[in-house]
Design a protein around this motif. Sequence first.
Motif, PDB file in Angstrom:
ATOM      1  N   LEU A  91       3.890  22.445 -11.616  1.00 29.41           N
ATOM      2  CA  LEU A  91       5.038  22.632 -12.504  1.00 29.41           C
ATOM      3  C   LEU A  91       5.815  21.336 -12.685  1.00 29.41           C
ATOM      4  O   LEU A  91       6.258  21.011 -13.795  1.00 29.41           O
ATOM      5  N   ALA A  92       5.952  20.564 -11.612  1.00 32.55           N
ATOM      6  CA  ALA A  92       6.651  19.277 -11.711  1.00 32.55           C
ATOM      7  C   ALA A  92       5.891  18.313 -12.611  1.00 32.55           C
ATOM      8  O   ALA A  92       6.500  17.559 -13.390  1.00 32.55           O
ATOM      9  N   THR A  93       4.573  18.326 -12.517  1.00 33.09           N
ATOM     10  CA  THR A  93       3.752  17.456 -13.365  1.00 33.09           C
ATOM     11  C   THR A  93       3.903  17.815 -14.838  1.00 33.09           C
ATOM     12  O   THR A  93       4.077  16.940 -15.701  1.00 33.09           O
ATOM     13  N   TRP A 106      10.958  17.358 -19.301  1.00 35.40           N
ATOM     14  CA  TRP A 106      11.985  18.338 -18.921  1.00 35.40           C
ATOM     15  C   TRP A 106      12.570  17.870 -17.583  1.00 35.40           C
ATOM     16  O   TRP A 106      12.136  18.284 -16.515  1.00 35.40           O
ATOM     17  N   ARG A 107      13.566  17.005 -17.692  1.00 33.58           N
ATOM     18  CA  ARG A 107      14.055  16.293 -16.523  1.00 33.58           C
ATOM     19  C   ARG A 107      14.604  17.220 -15.440  1.00 33.58           C
ATOM     20  O   ARG A 107      14.313  17.059 -14.263  1.00 33.58           O
ATOM     21  N   ARG A 108      15.430  18.181 -15.828  1.00 29.88           N
ATOM     22  CA  ARG A 108      16.044  19.067 -14.838  1.00 29.88           C
ATOM     23  C   ARG A 108      14.999  19.884 -14.082  1.00 29.88           C
ATOM     24  O   ARG A 108      15.079  20.033 -12.860  1.00 29.88           O
ATOM     25  N   ILE A 168      13.085  17.548 -11.681  1.00 33.03           N
ATOM     26  CA  ILE A 168      13.861  17.203 -10.478  1.00 33.03           C
ATOM     27  C   ILE A 168      13.993  18.408  -9.558  1.00 33.03           C
ATOM     28  O   ILE A 168      13.878  18.295  -8.333  1.00 33.03           O
ATOM     29  N   GLY A 169      14.232  19.561 -10.137  1.00 31.02           N
ATOM     30  CA  GLY A 169      14.394  20.770  -9.330  1.00 31.02           C
ATOM     31  C   GLY A 169      13.138  21.126  -8.556  1.00 31.02           C
ATOM     32  O   GLY A 169      13.193  21.432  -7.350  1.00 31.02           O
ATOM     33  N   THR A 170      11.982  21.100  -9.211  1.00 34.13           N
ATOM     34  CA  THR A 170      10.734  21.459  -8.541  1.00 34.13           C
ATOM     35  C   THR A 170      10.336  20.405  -7.514  1.00 34.13           C
ATOM     36  O   THR A 170       9.856  20.735  -6.429  1.00 34.13           O
TER      37      THR A 170
END
Length: 264
Positions: free
Chosen positions: A25-27, A34-36, A39-41
């Motif tokens: 998901l971060a990738t 989708w910066r937020r 960073i969250g993941t």
Amino acid sequence: MAFFLSKLLWMIANPANLMGVLALLATVAALLRWRRLMIGTLTLLLALCTAMTVTPLPNAVLAALELRFPQPDLGKLPKVDGIIVLGGAVDTNRSGDFNTLVVTDAAERLLALSDLGRRFPNAKLVMTGGSANIDRDGALMEADLVRDKFLPMVGIDPGRVIFERDSRNTDENARFSAALVKPQPGDVWLLVTSAYHMPRAVGIFRHQGWPVVPYPVDYGSSRDSPISFDLLGGMQNFYWASREWIGLVYYRLLGRTDSLFPGP
């Protein structure tokens, strides 16, 4: 139905799968800018990796299970009528692939079968375990592999052992084995399985009216809760612990154990 549901539930709850999903998901979030979300993941993934590596959490949740039932003093038992060993010590798929006995991290269950069988020559021996594969067509059964591959290695006569080869999980281990051996009131049976698995196993056997004496083996935790900076080791401990804690809740909801966290 419960067997297939448990497989699906663990695929979702498996912490290793969760970390893989977070990394994916971060990738995707990074590629889509989708910066937020990225960073969250990544923050959550980093927190999980840190918890697995530099905190005592993995050891603590595993130790709570493993220390629930102490090793029994066999010399104080009035007798031992039987010894039942739960499956899980043999990798049935790889054993078939390579036409040899391939054991898992739970191989101490088999060592206990050999050791206790010699120490109590008049006790009945039960090896219970089939295949946990969803598709069992052509699958090898663990009890068959123990009979044909392991027992000749340690010099135990297969004729002395009762083999239960149809069970797929611990609940079926207990039910099918009880139907085979028909334990009587007053019988003393040792139950051999991994220490982390013992609370759930004891609860299931008690629910079947079979008051076994726990004989835990295959310890993975440490008494002093060290910080090892070992991500893989921490993940492994947390994997087995979380699997068992989820299993305790699941089996209790199904009414297959006598309590949420069975104890001595």
